[in-house]
Design a protein around this motif. Structure first.
Motif, PDB file in Angstrom:
ATOM      1  N   PRO A   1      61.685 -23.315   5.421  1.00 15.87           N
ATOM      2  CA  PRO A   1      62.289 -23.272   4.084  1.00 15.87           C
ATOM      3  C   PRO A   1      61.451 -24.039   3.076  1.00 15.87           C
ATOM      4  O   PRO A   1      61.415 -25.269   3.101  1.00 15.87           O
ATOM      5  CB  PRO A   1      63.669 -23.915   4.281  1.00 15.87           C
ATOM      6  N   VAL A   2      60.777 -23.311   2.196  1.00 14.33           N
ATOM      7  CA  VAL A   2      59.837 -23.936   1.261  1.00 14.33           C
ATOM      8  C   VAL A   2      60.529 -24.400  -0.014  1.00 14.33           C
ATOM      9  O   VAL A   2      60.038 -25.273  -0.715  1.00 14.33           O
ATOM     10  CB  VAL A   2      58.735 -22.939   0.871  1.00 14.33           C
ATOM     11  N   ASP A   3      61.671 -23.780  -0.330  1.00  9.95           N
ATOM     12  CA  ASP A   3      62.293 -24.044  -1.617  1.00  9.95           C
ATOM     13  C   ASP A   3      62.638 -25.507  -1.826  1.00  9.95           C
ATOM     14  O   ASP A   3      62.432 -26.074  -2.892  1.00  9.95           O
ATOM     15  CB  ASP A   3      63.573 -23.208  -1.771  1.00  9.95           C
ATOM     16  N   SER A   4      63.170 -26.110  -0.772  1.00 10.16           N
ATOM     17  CA  SER A   4      63.536 -27.527  -0.918  1.00 10.16           C
ATOM     18  C   SER A   4      62.283 -28.351  -1.157  1.00 10.16           C
ATOM     19  O   SER A   4      62.280 -29.284  -1.967  1.00 10.16           O
ATOM     20  CB  SER A   4      64.264 -28.007   0.333  1.00 10.16           C
TER      21      SER A   4
ATOM     22  N   LEU B   1      50.994 -20.926   4.525  1.00 13.01           N
ATOM     23  CA  LEU B   1      51.183 -20.886   5.979  1.00 13.01           C
ATOM     24  C   LEU B   1      52.609 -21.251   6.324  1.00 13.01           C
ATOM     25  O   LEU B   1      53.240 -20.601   7.159  1.00 13.01           O
ATOM     26  CB  LEU B   1      50.204 -21.845   6.647  1.00 13.01           C
ATOM     27  N   LEU B   2      53.088 -22.266   5.632  1.00 15.76           N
ATOM     28  CA  LEU B   2      54.446 -22.695   5.921  1.00 15.76           C
ATOM     29  C   LEU B   2      55.414 -21.568   5.633  1.00 15.76           C
ATOM     30  O   LEU B   2      56.354 -21.327   6.377  1.00 15.76           O
ATOM     31  CB  LEU B   2      54.809 -23.908   5.063  1.00 15.76           C
ATOM     32  N   LYS B   3      55.125 -20.904   4.573  1.00 16.89           N
ATOM     33  CA  LYS B   3      56.000 -19.803   4.216  1.00 16.89           C
ATOM     34  C   LYS B   3      55.942 -18.730   5.277  1.00 16.89           C
ATOM     35  O   LYS B   3      56.953 -18.153   5.664  1.00 16.89           O
ATOM     36  CB  LYS B   3      55.546 -19.233   2.862  1.00 16.89           C
TER      37      LYS B   3
ATOM     38  N   PHE C   1      53.345 -22.167  -5.553  1.00 10.95           N
ATOM     39  CA  PHE C   1      54.626 -21.483  -5.716  1.00 10.95           C
ATOM     40  C   PHE C   1      54.574 -20.578  -6.935  1.00 10.95           C
ATOM     41  O   PHE C   1      54.924 -20.980  -8.027  1.00 10.95           O
ATOM     42  CB  PHE C   1      55.753 -22.500  -5.919  1.00 10.95           C
ATOM     43  N   PRO C   2      54.134 -19.392  -6.728  1.00 18.04           N
ATOM     44  CA  PRO C   2      53.987 -18.508  -7.896  1.00 18.04           C
ATOM     45  C   PRO C   2      55.335 -18.235  -8.563  1.00 18.04           C
ATOM     46  O   PRO C   2      55.396 -17.911  -9.726  1.00 18.04           O
ATOM     47  CB  PRO C   2      53.427 -17.215  -7.312  1.00 18.04           C
ATOM     48  N   ASP C   3      56.403 -18.385  -7.782  1.00 15.61           N
ATOM     49  CA  ASP C   3      57.692 -18.073  -8.379  1.00 15.61           C
ATOM     50  C   ASP C   3      58.253 -19.243  -9.181  1.00 15.61           C
ATOM     51  O   ASP C   3      59.326 -19.168  -9.750  1.00 15.61           O
ATOM     52  CB  ASP C   3      58.694 -17.661  -7.294  1.00 15.61           C
ATOM     53  N   SER C   4      57.532 -20.356  -9.229  1.00 12.58           N
ATOM     54  CA  SER C   4      58.059 -21.518  -9.935  1.00 12.58           C
ATOM     55  C   SER C   4      57.516 -21.620 -11.358  1.00 12.58           C
ATOM     56  O   SER C   4      57.678 -22.639 -12.016  1.00 12.58           O
ATOM     57  CB  SER C   4      57.693 -22.784  -9.172  1.00 12.58           C
ATOM     58  N   GLU C   5      56.918 -20.568 -11.826  1.00  9.11           N
ATOM     59  CA  GLU C   5      56.288 -20.624 -13.157  1.00  9.11           C
ATOM     60  C   GLU C   5      57.242 -21.071 -14.248  1.00  9.11           C
ATOM     61  O   GLU C   5      56.925 -21.933 -15.054  1.00  9.11           O
ATOM     62  CB  GLU C   5      55.742 -19.246 -13.510  1.00  9.11           C
ATOM     63  N   GLU C   6      58.414 -20.491 -14.199  1.00  9.33           N
ATOM     64  CA  GLU C   6      59.384 -20.782 -15.258  1.00  9.33           C
ATOM     65  C   GLU C   6      59.593 -22.274 -15.409  1.00  9.33           C
ATOM     66  O   GLU C   6      59.568 -22.833 -16.499  1.00  9.33           O
ATOM     67  CB  GLU C   6      60.735 -20.123 -14.916  1.00  9.33           C
ATOM     68  N   ARG C   7      59.748 -22.886 -14.254  1.00  9.50           N
ATOM     69  CA  ARG C   7      60.020 -24.313 -14.225  1.00  9.50           C
ATOM     70  C   ARG C   7      58.842 -25.081 -14.813  1.00  9.50           C
ATOM     71  O   ARG C   7      59.021 -26.004 -15.616  1.00  9.50           O
ATOM     72  CB  ARG C   7      60.269 -24.703 -12.762  1.00  9.50           C
ATOM     73  N   LEU C   8      57.670 -24.635 -14.444  1.00 17.03           N
ATOM     74  CA  LEU C   8      56.472 -25.317 -14.933  1.00 17.03           C
ATOM     75  C   LEU C   8      56.331 -25.138 -16.439  1.00 17.03           C
ATOM     76  O   LEU C   8      55.976 -26.072 -17.169  1.00 17.03           O
ATOM     77  CB  LEU C   8      55.238 -24.765 -14.232  1.00 17.03           C
ATOM     78  N   PHE C   9      56.641 -23.940 -16.873  1.00 16.69           N
ATOM     79  CA  PHE C   9      56.580 -23.698 -18.314  1.00 16.69           C
ATOM     80  C   PHE C   9      57.471 -24.691 -19.026  1.00 16.69           C
ATOM     81  O   PHE C   9      57.104 -25.300 -20.028  1.00 16.69           O
ATOM     82  CB  PHE C   9      57.095 -22.288 -18.645  1.00 16.69           C
TER      83      PHE C   9
END
Lengths: 780, 352
Positions: A243-246, A236-238, A311-319
């Motif tokens: 700004p969700v990235d921060s 929803l915020l998105k 955050f589906p785009d944060s996968e890399e970081r989680l990996f």
């Protein structure tokens, strides 16, 4: 006649050909004709030359044949004529029927055109009517559409006016999703008309949205909320263009910080394991550290799952995070196993890590955590196996060296025996323990181990192979036989007690005969098979080779023991022969004291050997009265000897040499240097033999006067009895002792042996003296 | 171990210790040997291997005044040799010349070229420089090393320089480097010492007790071999004299003498008091690889190092000499006076 018939024939044939091209040829006619004509030059062919044909026929045939031919031809012509007539008739018939058909068709088509015109007229009238209806209804429809549009517009305006109230309502009912949907729906209108007609309305709704955003953010950060809710909030915020990235960065940082808490510190590892076990017993009544750890990891993975969804785009970081945790786990594990760790503890930690990995793997299957951890686990397991083996070697060498502190005791007490037993036990127990530990590893069924079972088998086999090899090398270094590459170490190992070399030798035998077969069995029982990869170069564990290695080692060590012992005695002997001036030796008064030292050394050897080595199967019978019988035999041999001496003295040296050669021939070359066996007697005998041979060599290097020779004679004579006592091969000893005296006589300028009575007397004096000495020392 | 009596034998009258290759004799393979008899008339035998290599012929027999403890043939004059002898009480050393036309004389006398009579103690050996003409000689007694100037034409020998090794060292033998005319090795009680003849100073030493025999490798400049009482044979690199490059097990009893083959690198002969002569092959490549080898491989190699063991002797073997003319032939001398010539030809192909 024949010439007449030919054109007729020609004509009929053309006719027939023409017909047959129109209709299907009548086979009976064509074949009949051709078969008849075939016997002659082809009449039917286009290139048929009638004159030639005639000439040929006239030339060839006689009258009769020609006549016959004429008749035949006439018949044929007739036949053809009738055929032709039939054909013409038939054609005609067909033509007539065709004409009839055409006539009929013509009459049927007549009258159709009128019907067609009628049809066209009717269709035209239908079209004009429908056009009329269309035009009459058009106006009304236009009106209705206009009304509809107005209604829609009005509804939208209504919606925007209602928006703030609606949003408030949504906030109250926490239906943020709807609120955001409404708001984003109204957004385009608000953007266009917000500054004019809907100003009030826009402000109110923006306020409401502000509240919603705030609420959503708190919701996102609050851990108590369900993941679903948090994920929704993030979505929803998105949608609201916040700004969700921060936010994401902050959240992930938090997650990263929590990693530290998840580490299994080497110091805590054992505690963790203990509690792991205990907590199982108490049914998690007690929230042990293991439980806590598990919960923490569970939380961590849950969080990861959440973030992944949020955050589906944060996968890399989680990996990266998950991998970091896994590698950290294994690094800690490596640190942990640097200390001594039992397989159970090792497994405990391993299980915990594996659970963690499984938990995380569920969340992030794409991170290939299981592959990563499988690799890391392989490395760790390999290290563990290697470390276990090196620990075992350390244990064994510790056991060996532990007792070496007090060197004097070794000779007197049973210390060597104790060391041997202890080290044997260390080897046996150690290998048994190792097997048990590895079996535990092998029985472990958690996912990662199943995959590594083959590797483990390979490692264990290779581990044993390497272990024994390095143990062999270690033994040799310990014994000081091979100086290690490190110079200082080599020096320190030189000081090792000779007895310990013997222990090492016997231990090698033990390993060769007992330990390796046992290990072979064990390996066959539970560590056989393994992956084919490991066996590319044959099986890793080769008992045959190890047996060979240890067999060689045991022999080498035994030889080394004998060498060091004889070296020690050699020092005594060398000193004995270097110091006096033999050419100016004084008359012998007593047996020289080097004999005592020699015997004492031998006694030490005997004591050491007795502790370590088994008795030989062959044991000479003990003399009941050693003292009496011995002196008689010795004196007898002595008289024999002095006889020989006297004789040889008087004769020429050539014959003397000849005689000694002859004597040797008869004595048969006594095998002085036989193979050493692992028995007390064999070792002592070998030492004695080597020393006597040395004695002979020392004697050969000197030149004696009469007294010098007599001294040697006396000393050797004295040695005879005690040496025979200790040694199994009396013949060889006799031979060698005689050799010493022969050598001395050869090197003597003036060979006059001592008289047997004097010899006896001096020996008895020495015996008495040593007895007295013993009596004096024993009470004290 | 095959003990087959493939060798050619020759019996001396008395016991003997030393045998030397006559290097200067380029026409025949000959050896000089001398007897060691305390009480009898000692003899020096000049032995020649017949051209077929099947017979050992006594080419000359000379009487020598005393028992011979050491004998060395001059490397550049086949008629000159040195002996170290003892009367029982005292020691002496001398240079001798075999008389010309000795074949025609019934009882030829050796001609004494010079006496090396500066020694007081027990003389161990006289050394000639092995690599060529050099008018220097070295003699050693238990404490001192003497360097002599030999003048054969004037029949004189003068002490050029001397040095004392010290009371403690008690020298027992030595070898002269074939690569450096100024380098000499001397075996002592507790070490092998290396001397520079120009300064007469010790330059190097191998701390190794009870060394009996030493030899320089004629093919490799820094390779040096020692034979020890109990601990076998060691091969050293003189540049790194702390740890031996390679060890050979040696003999069952003492290893008395070692000799490097003059032609085939790595071929080593050793004689021992266990009445055997062993033929070894210590390839230089294996010495380099040794560190990286697994213990199994090295033991296997150690077995292979022993090419053959000649055991057809009745007594300790003290004398050992390669022939420089036919480098696959060696002479061995056991204490009972038996000279045995053997050929190592069957083993040469295995070296590759």
């Amino acid at each position: 006649m024949a010439t007449e018939a030919a054109p007729m024939d020609e004509k009929a044939k053309r006719m027939r050909d023409l017909l047959s091209s129109f209709y299907a040829p009548d086979p009976s006619i064509s074949t009949g004709g051709s078969s008849i004509n075939a016997s002659f030059d082809n009449i039917n062919s286009t290139s048929f030359d009638a004159d030639q044909y005639m000439d040929l026929m006239i030339k060839k045939s006689n009258m009769e044949v020609l006549l016959q031919r004429h008749v035949q031809m006439a018949a044929e012509i007739k036949n053809l004529d009738t055929d032709l007539q039939m054909l013409v008739y038939e054609n005609y018939n067909k033509f007539i029927s065709a004409t009839d058909t055409i006539k009929r068709m013509k009459s049927n088509i007549f009258g159709m055109e009128g019907n067609m015109d009628q049809l066209l007229q009717k269709i035209m009238s239908v079209q004009s009517r429908s056009d009329g209806v269309n035009t009459s209804l058009f106006e009304k429809r236009e009106h209705i559409e206009k009304l509809h549009r107005t209604r829609n517009l009005l509804r939208k305006v209504q919606f925007i006016y209602d928006l703030p109230a609606r949003l408030q309502k949504c906030i109250k009912s926490e239906a943020y999703g709807d609120a955001v949907r409404f708001y984003t729906g109204a957004m385009p209108i608000l953007k266009v008309y917000g500054d004019t007609s809907f100003q009030e309305c826009r402000r109110a709704s923006e306020e409401a949205i502000e509240i919603i955003i705030k609420n959503l953010q708190t919701k996102l950060f609050s851990d108590s909320e369900s993941i679903q809710a948090r994920a929704e909030a993030a979505v929803l915020l998105k949608q609201l263009d916040v700004p969700v990235d921060s936010l994401k960065a902050r959240l992930l940082e938090k997650l990263e910080q929590s990693l530290d808490g998840l580490q299994i510190k080497p110091e805590d590892a054992s505690k963790l394991v203990e509690h792991n076990d205990s907590s199982k017993d108490e049914e998690s009544n007690n929230q042990g550290p293991a439980k806590i750890h598990e919960d923490a990891v569970r939380g961590f993975s849950e969080a990861m799952r959440a973030y992944r969804e949020i955050f589906p785009d944060s996968e890399e970081r989680l990996f990266k995070l998950a991998r970091a945790l896994t590698t950290m786990h294994f690094e800690n594990m490596e640190l942990y196993i640097k200390k001594r760790v039992s397989a159970a503890d090792f497994l405990g930690i391993f299980r915990i890590i594996w659970e963690d990995v499984v938990l995380m793997d569920e969340v992030l299957p794409e991170a290939a955590l299981s592959d990563l951890s499988a690799e890391a686990a392989q490395v760790t397991l390999k290290q563990f196996v290697a470390r276990t083996f090196s620990n075992l070697q350390q244990d064994i060498s510790d056991t060996l060296l532990k007792f070496d502190i007090n060197q004097k005791e070794i000779v007197d007490g049973e210390v060597l025996k104790v060391v041997l037993e202890a080290s044997r036990k260390a080897v046996l127990q150690g290998t048994a323990d190792i097997f048990q530990e590895f079996r535990q590893l092998l029985d472990e069924s958690s996912g990662i181990f199943v995959k590594m079972k083959d590797f483990l088998v390979g490692w264990v086999q290779k581990g044993f192979q390497d272990f024994f090899r390095s143990l062999d090398a270690h033994f040799l270094v310990l014994s000081g036989k091979t100086s290690s590459s490190n110079e200082t170490e080599g020096k320190s190992s030189e000081k090792i007690h000779a007895g310990l070399i013997l222990v090492l030798a016997q231990l090698s035998v033990f390993i060769e005969q007992k330990v390796i077969p046992r290990i072979t069995e064990e390996i066959a029982a539970s560590f056989s098979g393994g992956n084919s990869q490991a066996f590319e170069n044959g099986p890793a564990f080769i008992p045959g080779e190890l047996c060979r290695v240890f067999h060689a080692a045991s022999e080498k060590l035994l030889q080394h023991y004998i060498d060091t012992r004889t070296q020690k005695i050699s020092v005594v002997l060398r000193k004995r022969f270097k110091t006096p001036n033999w050419i100016k030796h004084k008359e012998p008064r007593e047996v020289h004291m080097f004999v005592d030292m020699f015997l004492q050394q031998l006694e030490e050897v005997g004591k050491e050997v007795k502790q370590i080595l088994p008795q030989g199967t062959f044991r000479k019978h003990k003399r009941s009265d050693s003292n009496g019988s011995n002196t008689t035999t010795s004196s007898r041999s002595n008289t024999l000897h002095s006889d020989k001496m006297a004789r040889s003295n008087s004769q020429r040296a050539r014959s003397q040499l000849f005689e000694t050669h002859l004597a040797k021939l008869f004595k048969q070359k006594v095998e002085i240097f036989t193979k050493v066996e692992f028995t007390q007697e064999s070792v002592v005998t070998t030492v004695v033999k080597l020393c006597l041979k040395s004695l002979q060599e020392y004697v050969r290097l000197q030149t004696f006067n009469r007294s010098g020779f007599q001294q040697i004679q006396l000393d050797i004579q004295f040695l005879k009895a005690p040496l025979k006592e200790t040694v199994e091969d009396e013949a060889a000893i006799d031979f060698l002792l005689d050799e010493v005296i022969v050598a001395a006589s050869e090197r003597c300028l003036d060979v006059i042996p001592l008289e047997p009575p004097i010899l006896d007397k001096l020996i008895q004096a020495k015996l008495a003296k040593s007895k007295e000495h013993n009596n004096n020392t024993v009470p004290s | 171990m095959q003990g087959g009596s493939s060798g050619i034998g020759y019996g001396l009258k008395y016991q003997a210790r030393c045998i030397s290759d006559v290097k200067a004799d380029t026409d025949y393979t000959s050896f000089l040997t001398g007897t060691l008899s305390l009480k009898e008339e000692n003899e020096v035998h000049l032995l020649r291997l017949s051209s077929g290599g099947t017979e050992l012929v006594c080419e000359g027999l000379f009487s020598h005044p005393n028992e011979i403890w050491d004998l060395a043939s001059c490397p550049f004059d086949q008629r000159i040799f040195s002996t170290v002898f003892s009367t029982g009480e005292s020691f002496g050393a001398a240079i001798w010349q075999i008389p010309e036309l000795y074949g025609q004389l019934s009882s030829p006398q050796l001609e004494r070229v010079a006496s090396l009579d500066a020694h007081v103690g027990k003389i161990n050996c006289v050394l000639w420089w092995p690599s060529g003409r050099c008018d220097k000689l070295i003699s050693m007694d238990e404490q001192n090393i003497f360097l002599w100037n030999l003048d054969c034409s004037k029949k004189s020998a003068e002490v050029q320089s001397k040095d004392s090794a010290g009371m403690l060292h008690s020298l027992s033998g030595g070898a002269w480097s074939p690569h450096d005319v100024n380098a000499v090795a001397a075996t002592g009680e507790s070490s092998v010492q290396f001397w520079d003849l120009r300064t007469m100073k010790k330059v190097n030493s191998i701390e190794r007790a009870h060394v009996r025999g030493v030899d320089y490798s004629p093919k490799r400049e820094h390779t040096f071999i020692t034979a020890e009482d109990e601990s076998g044979i060691h091969i050293w690199d003189l540049r790194k004299a702390k740890v031996p490059v390679q060890s050979l097990p040696g003999h069952t009893h003492w290893t008395w003498s070692v000799k490097c083959n003059p032609e085939y690198d790595g071929l080593i002969l050793s004689a021992g008091t266990d009445s055997a002569v062993n033929l070894w092959y210590a390839s230089s490549s294996s010495t380099d690889e040794k560190a990286s080898e697994s213990p199994v491989a090295s033991t296997r190699q150690r077995v292979n190092l022993l090419l053959n063991s000649y055991t057809d002797y009745e007594d300790s073997v003290y004398g050992l000499a390669w022939s420089s003319r036919e480098p696959w032939v060696f002479a061995s001398l056991s204490y009972d006076g038996r000279v045995v010539i053997e050929s190592v030809k069957p083993f040469l192909p295995r070296l590759k």
